[in-house]
Design a protein around this motif. Sequence first.
Motif, PDB file in Angstrom:
ATOM      1  N   SER A   1       0.649  -1.276  -0.041  1.00 40.40           N
ATOM      2  CA  SER A   1      -0.094  -0.025  -0.083  1.00 40.40           C
ATOM      3  C   SER A   1       0.927   1.242   0.177  1.00 40.40           C
ATOM      4  CB  SER A   1      -1.001  -0.050   1.116  1.00 40.40           C
ATOM      5  OG  SER A   1      -1.890  -0.996   1.160  1.00 40.40           O
ATOM      6  N   ILE A   2       2.062   1.118   0.890  1.00 42.32           N
ATOM      7  CA  ILE A   2       2.816   2.586   0.843  1.00 42.32           C
ATOM      8  C   ILE A   2       3.266   2.473  -0.487  1.00 42.32           C
ATOM      9  CG2 ILE A   2       4.887   3.407   1.887  1.00 42.32           C
ATOM     10  CD1 ILE A   2       3.936   2.219   4.870  1.00 42.32           C
ATOM     11  N   LEU A   3       3.790   1.307  -1.027  1.00 36.70           N
ATOM     12  CA  LEU A   3       4.605   1.689  -2.303  1.00 36.70           C
ATOM     13  C   LEU A   3       3.922   2.312  -3.409  1.00 36.70           C
ATOM     14  CD1 LEU A   3       6.633  -1.960  -2.415  1.00 36.70           C
ATOM     15  CD2 LEU A   3       7.543   0.753  -1.893  1.00 36.70           C
ATOM     16  N   PHE A   4       2.359   1.644  -3.345  1.00 38.73           N
ATOM     17  CA  PHE A   4       1.398   2.508  -4.139  1.00 38.73           C
ATOM     18  C   PHE A   4       1.275   3.999  -4.122  1.00 38.73           C
ATOM     19  CE2 PHE A   4      -0.240  -2.120  -5.340  1.00 38.73           C
ATOM     20  CZ  PHE A   4      -0.174  -1.929  -6.902  1.00 38.73           C
ATOM     21  N   ILE A   5       1.248   4.215  -2.766  1.00 37.24           N
ATOM     22  CA  ILE A   5       0.749   5.665  -2.317  1.00 37.24           C
ATOM     23  C   ILE A   5       2.219   6.321  -2.855  1.00 37.24           C
ATOM     24  CG2 ILE A   5       0.416   7.110  -0.848  1.00 37.24           C
ATOM     25  CD1 ILE A   5      -0.978   5.025   0.825  1.00 37.24           C
ATOM     26  N   GLY A   6       3.270   5.823  -2.452  1.00 34.56           N
ATOM     27  CA  GLY A   6       4.530   6.531  -3.091  1.00 34.56           C
ATOM     28  C   GLY A   6       4.517   6.779  -4.563  1.00 34.56           C
ATOM     29  N   THR A   7       4.209   5.682  -5.171  1.00 33.02           N
ATOM     30  CA  THR A   7       4.229   5.685  -6.457  1.00 33.02           C
ATOM     31  C   THR A   7       3.191   6.757  -7.166  1.00 33.02           C
ATOM     32  OG1 THR A   7       4.812   3.439  -6.800  1.00 33.02           O
ATOM     33  CG2 THR A   7       4.089   4.423  -8.904  1.00 33.02           C
ATOM     34  N   GLY A   8       2.327   6.807  -6.573  1.00 34.12           N
ATOM     35  CA  GLY A   8       1.228   7.832  -7.180  1.00 34.12           C
ATOM     36  C   GLY A   8       1.622   9.185  -6.780  1.00 34.12           C
ATOM     37  N   ALA A   9       2.424   9.390  -5.486  1.00 30.71           N
ATOM     38  CA  ALA A   9       2.858  10.775  -5.206  1.00 30.71           C
ATOM     39  C   ALA A   9       4.129  11.114  -6.050  1.00 30.71           C
ATOM     40  CB  ALA A   9       3.367  10.774  -3.837  1.00 30.71           C
ATOM     41  N   ILE A  10       4.702  10.182  -6.694  1.00 27.81           N
ATOM     42  CA  ILE A  10       5.976  10.559  -7.649  1.00 27.81           C
ATOM     43  C   ILE A  10       5.486  10.732  -9.034  1.00 27.81           C
ATOM     44  CG2 ILE A  10       7.844   9.566  -8.578  1.00 27.81           C
ATOM     45  CD1 ILE A  10       8.217   7.903  -6.138  1.00 27.81           C
ATOM     46  N   LEU A  11       4.609   9.951  -9.450  1.00 28.33           N
ATOM     47  CA  LEU A  11       3.765  10.243 -10.741  1.00 28.33           C
ATOM     48  C   LEU A  11       3.351  11.371 -10.852  1.00 28.33           C
ATOM     49  CD1 LEU A  11       2.467   6.565 -11.619  1.00 28.33           C
ATOM     50  CD2 LEU A  11       4.338   7.779 -12.687  1.00 28.33           C
ATOM     51  N   VAL A  12       2.541  11.759  -9.893  1.00 30.72           N
ATOM     52  CA  VAL A  12       1.788  13.068 -10.097  1.00 30.72           C
ATOM     53  C   VAL A  12       2.926  14.436 -10.065  1.00 30.72           C
ATOM     54  CG1 VAL A  12       1.585  13.905  -7.613  1.00 30.72           C
ATOM     55  CG2 VAL A  12      -0.298  14.439  -9.360  1.00 30.72           C
ATOM     56  N   ILE A  13       4.124  14.350  -9.836  1.00 37.27           N
ATOM     57  CA  ILE A  13       4.887  15.185  -9.882  1.00 37.27           C
ATOM     58  C   ILE A  13       5.116  15.848 -11.324  1.00 37.27           C
ATOM     59  CG2 ILE A  13       7.438  16.279  -9.791  1.00 37.27           C
ATOM     60  CD1 ILE A  13       7.256  14.651  -6.747  1.00 37.27           C
TER      61      ILE A  13
END
Length: 262
Positions: free
Chosen positions: A224-236
Amino acid sequence: MNVLVYLTIILFLLMKLIGGEKGTRSFTALFLNAGVLFLTIFFMTVQAINPILITLAASIIISCINLFYINHINLKSITAFLATIFTLLFLIILIFMIVNRSMIQGFGIEEIEDLTSFTLYVGVNFTTLAICTIIMGAIGAITDTAISISSAMSEIYLRNPLLDRSSLFKSGMNVGKDILGTTTNTLFFAFTGGYLALILWFKDLAYTFGEVINSKVFSSEIISILFIGTGAILVIPITAWLSAYLLTKYKVDLTINKIIST
Protein backbone atom coordinates in the motif's frame (compact mmCIF):
# COMPACT_ATOMS: atom_id res chain seq x y z
CA MET A 1 -13.95 12.97 25.26
CA ASN A 2 -12.74 16.24 26.80
CA VAL A 3 -9.24 15.60 25.42
CA LEU A 4 -10.63 15.21 21.90
CA VAL A 5 -12.58 18.46 22.21
CA TYR A 6 -9.57 20.37 23.53
CA LEU A 7 -7.27 19.03 20.82
CA THR A 8 -9.85 19.86 18.14
CA ILE A 9 -10.14 23.42 19.45
CA ILE A 10 -6.34 23.80 19.51
CA LEU A 11 -6.11 22.48 15.95
CA PHE A 12 -8.81 24.88 14.75
CA LEU A 13 -7.23 27.89 16.46
CA LEU A 14 -3.81 27.12 15.00
CA MET A 15 -5.22 26.58 11.51
CA LYS A 16 -7.24 29.80 11.80
CA LEU A 17 -4.30 31.78 13.17
CA ILE A 18 -1.76 30.60 10.60
CA GLY A 19 -3.98 29.90 7.58
CA GLY A 20 -6.64 32.56 8.02
CA GLU A 21 -9.74 31.95 5.89
CA LYS A 22 -8.04 29.12 4.03
CA GLY A 23 -7.14 27.51 7.35
CA THR A 24 -10.80 27.62 8.38
CA ARG A 25 -11.84 25.99 5.11
CA SER A 26 -9.13 23.36 5.57
CA PHE A 27 -10.49 22.56 9.03
CA THR A 28 -14.02 22.26 7.66
CA ALA A 29 -12.72 20.06 4.84
CA LEU A 30 -11.56 17.50 7.41
CA PHE A 31 -15.15 16.91 8.49
CA LEU A 32 -16.44 16.95 4.92
CA ASN A 33 -13.90 14.29 3.96
CA ALA A 34 -14.84 12.24 7.01
CA GLY A 35 -18.48 12.42 5.94
CA VAL A 36 -17.58 11.25 2.43
CA LEU A 37 -15.60 8.37 3.93
CA PHE A 38 -18.51 7.22 6.12
CA LEU A 39 -20.91 7.41 3.17
CA THR A 40 -18.46 5.39 1.08
CA ILE A 41 -18.37 2.65 3.71
CA PHE A 42 -22.17 2.70 3.93
CA PHE A 43 -22.71 2.39 0.17
CA MET A 44 -20.15 -0.43 -0.03
CA THR A 45 -22.65 -2.59 1.84
CA VAL A 46 -25.19 -2.12 -0.95
CA GLN A 47 -24.82 -5.26 -3.04
CA ALA A 48 -26.01 -3.70 -6.30
CA ILE A 49 -23.17 -1.14 -6.42
CA ASN A 50 -19.57 -1.96 -7.31
CA PRO A 51 -17.33 -0.91 -4.36
CA ILE A 52 -14.54 0.18 -6.71
CA LEU A 53 -16.88 2.58 -8.52
CA ILE A 54 -18.00 3.95 -5.16
CA THR A 55 -14.38 4.44 -4.10
CA LEU A 56 -13.52 6.22 -7.35
CA ALA A 57 -16.51 8.52 -6.97
CA ALA A 58 -15.54 9.21 -3.35
CA SER A 59 -11.95 9.91 -4.41
CA ILE A 60 -13.13 12.47 -6.97
CA ILE A 61 -15.36 14.15 -4.37
CA ILE A 62 -12.50 14.24 -1.86
CA SER A 63 -10.23 15.74 -4.52
CA CYS A 64 -12.83 18.42 -5.24
CA ILE A 65 -13.11 19.24 -1.53
CA ASN A 66 -9.35 19.39 -1.01
CA LEU A 67 -8.68 21.40 -4.16
CA PHE A 68 -11.72 23.49 -5.08
CA TYR A 69 -13.32 24.06 -1.68
CA ILE A 70 -10.06 25.00 0.05
CA ASN A 71 -8.31 26.79 -2.84
CA HIS A 72 -11.36 27.94 -4.85
CA ILE A 73 -11.76 27.28 -8.56
CA ASN A 74 -8.73 28.70 -10.34
CA LEU A 75 -6.08 27.56 -12.76
CA LYS A 76 -3.79 26.00 -10.15
CA SER A 77 -6.58 23.98 -8.51
CA ILE A 78 -7.93 22.88 -11.90
CA THR A 79 -4.43 21.81 -12.94
CA ALA A 80 -3.95 19.88 -9.70
CA PHE A 81 -7.34 18.20 -10.15
CA LEU A 82 -6.57 17.10 -13.72
CA ALA A 83 -3.16 15.79 -12.66
CA THR A 84 -4.79 13.88 -9.79
CA ILE A 85 -7.30 12.21 -12.13
CA PHE A 86 -4.66 11.24 -14.70
CA THR A 87 -2.37 9.84 -12.01
CA LEU A 88 -5.20 7.95 -10.33
CA LEU A 89 -6.29 6.32 -13.59
CA PHE A 90 -2.74 5.12 -14.29
CA LEU A 91 -2.30 3.95 -10.71
CA ILE A 92 -5.52 1.93 -10.81
CA ILE A 93 -4.12 -0.17 -13.65
CA LEU A 94 -1.05 -1.02 -11.55
CA ILE A 95 -3.20 -1.74 -8.50
CA PHE A 96 -5.39 -4.20 -10.38
CA MET A 97 -2.38 -5.97 -11.86
CA ILE A 98 -0.42 -6.34 -8.62
CA VAL A 99 -3.12 -6.84 -5.98
CA ASN A 100 -4.62 -9.80 -7.86
CA ARG A 101 -1.18 -11.44 -8.05
CA SER A 102 0.16 -10.60 -4.60
CA MET A 103 -2.73 -12.17 -2.63
CA ILE A 104 -2.67 -9.51 0.09
CA GLN A 105 -6.45 -9.44 0.57
CA GLY A 106 -8.07 -10.64 3.77
CA PHE A 107 -6.46 -11.01 7.18
CA GLY A 108 -3.17 -12.49 8.31
CA ILE A 109 -2.77 -15.27 10.86
CA GLU A 110 -1.68 -12.66 13.42
CA GLU A 111 -5.17 -11.14 13.29
CA ILE A 112 -7.26 -14.32 13.38
CA GLU A 113 -7.53 -14.51 17.17
CA ASP A 114 -8.93 -10.98 17.40
CA LEU A 115 -11.51 -11.75 14.67
CA THR A 116 -12.89 -15.01 16.04
CA SER A 117 -15.97 -13.27 17.45
CA PHE A 118 -16.79 -11.58 14.10
CA THR A 119 -18.18 -12.92 10.86
CA LEU A 120 -16.10 -12.61 7.71
CA TYR A 121 -19.17 -12.69 5.46
CA VAL A 122 -19.26 -8.93 4.94
CA GLY A 123 -20.75 -9.17 1.44
CA VAL A 124 -17.71 -7.57 -0.23
CA ASN A 125 -14.96 -9.41 -2.06
CA PHE A 126 -11.76 -8.99 -0.04
CA THR A 127 -9.66 -8.46 -3.17
CA THR A 128 -11.98 -5.62 -4.18
CA LEU A 129 -11.77 -4.26 -0.64
CA ALA A 130 -7.96 -4.27 -0.76
CA ILE A 131 -8.04 -2.33 -4.04
CA CYS A 132 -10.47 0.21 -2.57
CA THR A 133 -8.28 0.66 0.52
CA ILE A 134 -5.19 1.43 -1.57
CA ILE A 135 -7.07 3.87 -3.82
CA MET A 136 -8.52 5.72 -0.84
CA GLY A 137 -5.13 5.84 0.84
CA ALA A 138 -3.40 7.21 -2.26
CA ILE A 139 -5.81 10.04 -3.04
CA GLY A 140 -4.67 12.22 -0.14
CA ALA A 141 -0.96 12.03 -0.99
CA ILE A 142 -1.64 12.60 -4.70
CA THR A 143 -3.78 15.72 -4.22
CA ASP A 144 -1.36 17.10 -1.65
CA THR A 145 1.61 16.75 -4.00
CA ALA A 146 -0.35 18.01 -7.01
CA ILE A 147 -1.48 21.25 -5.37
CA SER A 148 2.00 21.83 -3.94
CA ILE A 149 3.57 21.66 -7.41
CA SER A 150 0.78 23.61 -9.11
CA SER A 151 0.76 26.36 -6.47
CA ALA A 152 4.55 26.74 -6.56
CA MET A 153 4.61 26.93 -10.37
CA SER A 154 1.80 29.50 -10.38
CA GLU A 155 3.81 31.64 -7.98
CA ILE A 156 6.95 31.26 -10.11
CA TYR A 157 5.06 32.30 -13.23
CA LEU A 158 3.44 35.22 -11.42
CA ARG A 159 6.88 36.52 -10.44
CA ASN A 160 8.41 35.88 -13.86
CA PRO A 161 5.78 35.67 -16.64
CA LEU A 162 8.51 35.74 -19.30
CA LEU A 163 9.51 32.13 -18.59
CA ASP A 164 8.98 29.79 -21.53
CA ARG A 165 7.26 26.42 -21.23
CA SER A 166 10.47 24.39 -20.97
CA SER A 167 11.99 26.58 -18.26
CA LEU A 168 8.76 26.59 -16.27
CA PHE A 169 8.56 22.79 -16.50
CA LYS A 170 12.13 22.47 -15.22
CA SER A 171 11.30 24.78 -12.32
CA GLY A 172 8.29 22.62 -11.46
CA MET A 173 10.40 19.47 -11.57
CA ASN A 174 12.98 21.07 -9.27
CA VAL A 175 10.23 21.86 -6.77
CA GLY A 176 8.95 18.29 -7.15
CA LYS A 177 12.37 16.83 -6.39
CA ASP A 178 12.43 18.71 -3.09
CA ILE A 179 8.93 17.50 -2.21
CA LEU A 180 9.73 13.93 -3.26
CA GLY A 181 12.17 13.25 -0.44
CA THR A 182 9.90 14.51 2.32
CA THR A 183 6.85 12.71 0.93
CA THR A 184 8.50 9.30 0.79
CA ASN A 185 9.95 9.75 4.28
CA THR A 186 6.54 10.79 5.61
CA LEU A 187 5.00 7.60 4.24
CA PHE A 188 7.77 5.48 5.74
CA PHE A 189 7.52 6.99 9.21
CA ALA A 190 3.71 6.88 9.09
CA PHE A 191 3.97 3.11 8.55
CA THR A 192 6.63 2.68 11.23
CA GLY A 193 4.65 4.68 13.78
CA GLY A 194 1.36 2.96 13.03
CA TYR A 195 2.79 -0.56 13.07
CA LEU A 196 5.50 -0.25 15.68
CA ALA A 197 3.61 -2.62 17.99
CA LEU A 198 3.35 -5.17 15.17
CA ILE A 199 7.09 -4.94 14.51
CA LEU A 200 7.82 -5.51 18.21
CA TRP A 201 5.42 -8.46 18.16
CA PHE A 202 7.31 -9.97 15.25
CA LYS A 203 10.48 -9.68 17.33
CA ASP A 204 8.87 -11.39 20.34
CA LEU A 205 7.65 -14.21 18.08
CA ALA A 206 11.23 -14.61 16.80
CA TYR A 207 10.14 -14.18 13.19
CA THR A 208 12.93 -14.45 10.65
CA PHE A 209 13.40 -11.72 8.08
CA GLY A 210 11.79 -13.94 5.45
CA GLU A 211 8.76 -14.61 7.66
CA VAL A 212 8.31 -10.90 8.32
CA ILE A 213 8.51 -10.00 4.62
CA ASN A 214 6.04 -12.75 3.69
CA SER A 215 3.62 -11.95 6.50
CA LYS A 216 0.31 -10.81 4.98
CA VAL A 217 -0.12 -8.01 7.53
CA PHE A 218 3.34 -6.61 6.83
CA SER A 219 3.42 -7.11 3.07
CA SER A 220 -0.06 -5.63 2.51
CA GLU A 221 0.92 -2.42 4.27
CA ILE A 222 4.26 -2.20 2.47
CA ILE A 223 2.53 -2.69 -0.90
CA SER A 224 0.00 0.00 0.00
CA ILE A 225 2.78 2.42 0.92
CA LEU A 226 4.65 1.63 -2.31
CA PHE A 227 1.50 2.34 -4.33
CA ILE A 228 0.88 5.61 -2.48
CA GLY A 229 4.52 6.60 -2.98
CA THR A 230 4.30 5.69 -6.67
CA GLY A 231 1.23 7.89 -7.07
CA ALA A 232 2.91 10.80 -5.27
CA ILE A 233 5.94 10.46 -7.57
CA LEU A 234 3.99 10.09 -10.81
CA VAL A 235 1.88 13.15 -10.13
CA ILE A 236 4.97 15.40 -10.02
CA PRO A 237 5.88 15.34 -13.74
CA ILE A 238 2.21 15.22 -14.74
CA THR A 239 1.40 18.33 -12.69
CA ALA A 240 4.59 20.09 -13.80
CA TRP A 241 3.79 19.48 -17.47
CA LEU A 242 0.14 20.48 -17.17
CA SER A 243 1.01 23.62 -15.21
CA ALA A 244 3.70 24.63 -17.69
CA TYR A 245 1.37 23.99 -20.63
CA LEU A 246 -1.66 25.82 -19.23
CA LEU A 247 0.25 28.76 -17.73
CA THR A 248 2.11 29.47 -20.97
CA LYS A 249 -0.90 28.80 -23.19
CA TYR A 250 -3.05 31.28 -21.25
CA LYS A 251 -2.02 34.61 -19.82
CA VAL A 252 -3.26 34.36 -16.27
CA ASP A 253 -3.90 37.09 -13.75
CA LEU A 254 -3.43 34.91 -10.68
CA THR A 255 -4.58 37.63 -8.31
CA ILE A 256 -8.14 37.63 -9.64
CA ASN A 257 -8.12 34.10 -11.12
CA LYS A 258 -9.05 35.42 -14.54
CA ILE A 259 -7.94 33.56 -17.64
CA ILE A 260 -7.44 35.57 -20.81
CA SER A 261 -6.88 33.45 -23.88
CA THR A 262 -3.94 34.36 -26.06
